[in-house]
Design a protein around this motif. Structure first.
Motif, PDB file in Angstrom:
ATOM      1  N   HIS A 188      20.606  22.208  23.807  1.00  0.00           N
ATOM      2  CA  HIS A 188      20.558  22.021  22.255  1.00  0.00           C
ATOM      3  C   HIS A 188      21.842  21.561  21.590  1.00  0.00           C
ATOM      4  N   ALA A 233      22.936  18.361  22.735  1.00  0.00           N
ATOM      5  CA  ALA A 233      22.109  16.989  21.710  1.00  0.00           C
ATOM      6  C   ALA A 233      22.731  17.220  20.171  1.00  0.00           C
ATOM      7  N   ASP A 272      24.462  14.206  18.340  1.00  0.00           N
ATOM      8  CA  ASP A 272      23.968  13.636  16.990  1.00  0.00           C
ATOM      9  C   ASP A 272      25.076  13.612  16.116  1.00  0.00           C
TER      10      ASP A 272
END
Length: 67
Positions: free
Chosen positions: A41, A44, A48
């Motif tokens: 995460h 990610a 982003d």
């Protein structure tokens, strides 16, 4: 840091079976799962963030490439 992890009976059984298959403790398997979750995460989130910051700069060029 110590913590208590409450699992359903099905989750605890699945963790126990996985630990047995890997010849490791349930704690080791759970800790690895937490590390992998956090690392995945975190990557990610970083991707982003970069896309949110950099994509507008190249929006026109990307639009032309898409035609």
């Amino acid at each position: 840091m110590a913590m208590t992890l409450r699992l359903s009976d099905a989750e605890a059984e699945a963790l126990r079976r996985r630990a047995e298959l890997e010849n490791r403790s349930m704690q080791e398997v759970a800790r690895q799962a937490v590390r992998e979750y956090v690392e995945g995460h975190s990557r990610a989130d970083l991707i982003d963030q970069v896309l949110d910051e950099e994509l507008p700069r190249y929006a026109e060029a990307l639009e032309r490439l898409g035609k």
